[in-house]
Design a protein around this motif. Structure first.
Motif, PDB file in Angstrom:
ATOM      1  N   CYS A  20       0.846  -1.194   0.000  1.00 29.57           N
ATOM      2  CA  CYS A  20       0.000   0.000   0.000  1.00 29.57           C
ATOM      3  C   CYS A  20       0.884   1.247   0.000  1.00 29.57           C
ATOM      4  N   ILE A  55       0.122   4.063   0.991  1.00 29.68           N
ATOM      5  CA  ILE A  55      -0.139   4.912   2.154  1.00 29.68           C
ATOM      6  C   ILE A  55       0.431   4.312   3.437  1.00 29.68           C
ATOM      7  N   CYS A  56       0.107   3.040   3.690  1.00 34.92           N
ATOM      8  CA  CYS A  56       0.471   2.492   5.003  1.00 34.92           C
ATOM      9  C   CYS A  56       1.503   1.377   4.920  1.00 34.92           C
ATOM     10  N   CYS A 112      -6.736  -1.749   0.232  1.00 35.62           N
ATOM     11  CA  CYS A 112      -5.879  -2.029   1.391  1.00 35.62           C
ATOM     12  C   CYS A 112      -6.748  -2.329   2.600  1.00 35.62           C
ATOM     13  N   CYS A 128      -5.608   0.287   5.724  1.00 35.36           N
ATOM     14  CA  CYS A 128      -5.977   1.717   5.783  1.00 35.36           C
ATOM     15  C   CYS A 128      -7.170   2.046   4.879  1.00 35.36           C
TER      16      CYS A 128
HETATM   17 ZN    ZN Z   1      -2.903   0.926   3.314  1.00 35.81          ZN
END
Ligand code: ZN
Ligand code: TMP
Length: 418
Positions: free
Chosen positions: A16, A18-19, A57, A60
């Motif tokens: 991911c 983002i996370c 995901c 998140c």
């Molecule tokens: Zn994520």
């Protein structure tokens, strides 16, 4: 299934953006060209393809595509997308700018920055009002078009470094706006970092993008293409900016792009969080945007939509009906390629954008012709690729319907109108 063969690819495992959690595609749209990669016949042999496959995901809840061409391949000196080609979008951006001026802008010599300011379609309203402003636009030709209209524009990608340069030159920003831009930026963490630097203590980031809730509800899978690395929800936006000392303080649904959401983000604790945020989060939970099963169902919905559309188009071809595409939209590339639409199904696509005319559509290689080719020789059926502008288009195309023409749409379901 008719048309473009699905490529067999190894199950790409990635993380991911983002996370960092492991993510995996839940479906594939197959081998896909660039959505805005309109091209001439001589360029067919060098056409760029990648695998278009979305993932969700589970950690998140950010919806993203797993593989994406380099931004430089998509947003460059010859980028074909100019915001000002659509009248309803011009009206929308004027309303967006005026709403910000009326409700969100402080009185003390405010400074407004727009990320991905395109040809200045929104910022020119700030420029006209004499408000200090700066557009950040990575495509050189588009940035030049904005400057020609008196909109201050810097040709760059936005991140922490650009934010520092802007601050050194202009100070912090009262408002950072972005429309249909955030979802294009893979390295959102760098953008969030830049926003956290650039915003004044009580400043606001206000951005809007196609909304995941609408994509899931309407099976509008054509919002998924190379440039849209993310499709956001309130859930994911709260999480993404929350990691940088920022907080989602309001959401406002928009009709644009077939269903968008405007997100208002401020520094944590500096603004009252409006009731719209809790309402959107509850609605998203009810819709199941946080659950993998929702995306399995979305995949089945996409397949059913594709099969329905191809059944209709094959039927029309068998009857010898003339079908013309209306609007060579970026979104339509996902549709033509995933469904396997060919020039045998769609004679040409009518589009008012001069840079697209005379070229062929990406992947399917359907010729793009000026609007007059449609208006001077109405087909039996117009396939509405620009379905997000349906209201505006139906209103101005009375003549087509009066001449017995029918529209074929595929969002939220495949159907003929009338
Ligand atoms: Zn994520
Ligand atoms: P968009 O949905 O990404 O704004 O793209 C709309 C495309 O459709 C753009 O290439 C212009 C074209 N178009 C027409 O050709 N006729 C129209 O009436 C409208 C609204 C759009």
């Amino acid at each position: 299934m008719i048309g473009a063969p699905m490529i067999k690819v190894a199950n790409i495992m990635t993380n991911c953006r983002i996370c960092g959690n492991k993510i995996d595609k839940f479906m594939t749209f197959g081998r896909m060209p660039l959505a805005n990669g309109f091209l001439t016949e001589a360029q067919f042999k060098d056409e760029y393809f990648f695998e278009l496959a979305p993932a969700f995901c589970e950690s998140c809840h950010t919806f993203q595509i797993v593989d994406q061409p380099a931004p430089e391949a998509m947003f460059h000196g010859e980028y074909a997308f100019f915001s000002q080609t659509s009248r309803s979008m011009a009206v929308h951006f004027e309303a967006f700018a005026k709403d910000t001026m009326a409700r969100r802008l402080g009185p003390q010599d405010p400074f407004v920055v727009e990320l991905g300011s395109n040809d200045g379609i929104m910022l020119r309203h700030f420029a006209k009002a004499g408000i200090r402003h700066l557009g950040i636009e990575p495509s050189a030709n588009v940035a030049e078009a904005a400057r020609a209209q008196g909109v201050n524009t810097r040709c760059a990608f936005f991140g922490a470094e650009t934010a520092r340069e802007i601050m050194a030159e202009h100070g912090q920003a009262d408002i950072i706006q972005a429309a249909n831009v955030m979802c294009h930026i893979p390295d959102l963490k760098s953008v969030a970092e830049g926003v956290a630097l650039l915003l004044k203590p009580d400043g606001l980031l206000i951005f809007e993008d196609p909304y995941l809730g609408d994509v899931i509800r309407k099976t509008s899978y054509d919002q998924i293409y190379d440039e849209h690395v993310y499709v956001f929800s309130a859930m994911s936006v709260a999480r993404i900016f929350g990691a940088h000392g920022l907080e989602l303080v309001a959401v406002e649904p928009q009709k644009t792009h077939g269903g968008s959401m405007r997100y208002v983000v401020g520094r944590k604790g500096r603004h009252a969080v409006e009731a719209s945020v809790a309402a959107a989060l509850a609605d998203e939970k009810a819709l199941g945007l946080d659950r993998p099963e929702t995306y399995d169902q979305f995949r089945r919905d996409c397949e059913a939509s594709r099969d329905g559309l191809m059944a209709a188009l094959n039927d029309l071809a068998a009857q010898g009906k003339r079908v013309v595409g209306y609007g060579a939209t970026s979104k339509s590339t996902t549709v033509t390629q995933y469904c396997g639409i060919t020039p045998r199904h769609v004679e040409f696509i009518s589009d008012t954008t001069p840079t697209k005319q005379g070229k062929c559509s990406p992947g399917a290689h359907i010729p793009v012709k000026p609007y007059d080719a449609f208006a001077s020789n109405y087909p039996d059926v117009a396939l509405l690729f620009a379905w997000n502008h349906a209201e505006e288009i139906f209103a101005k195309e009375d003549g087509f319907r009066a001449a017995g023409g029918r529209w074929l749409v595929y969002v939220p379901e495949v159907k003929f109108i009338p």
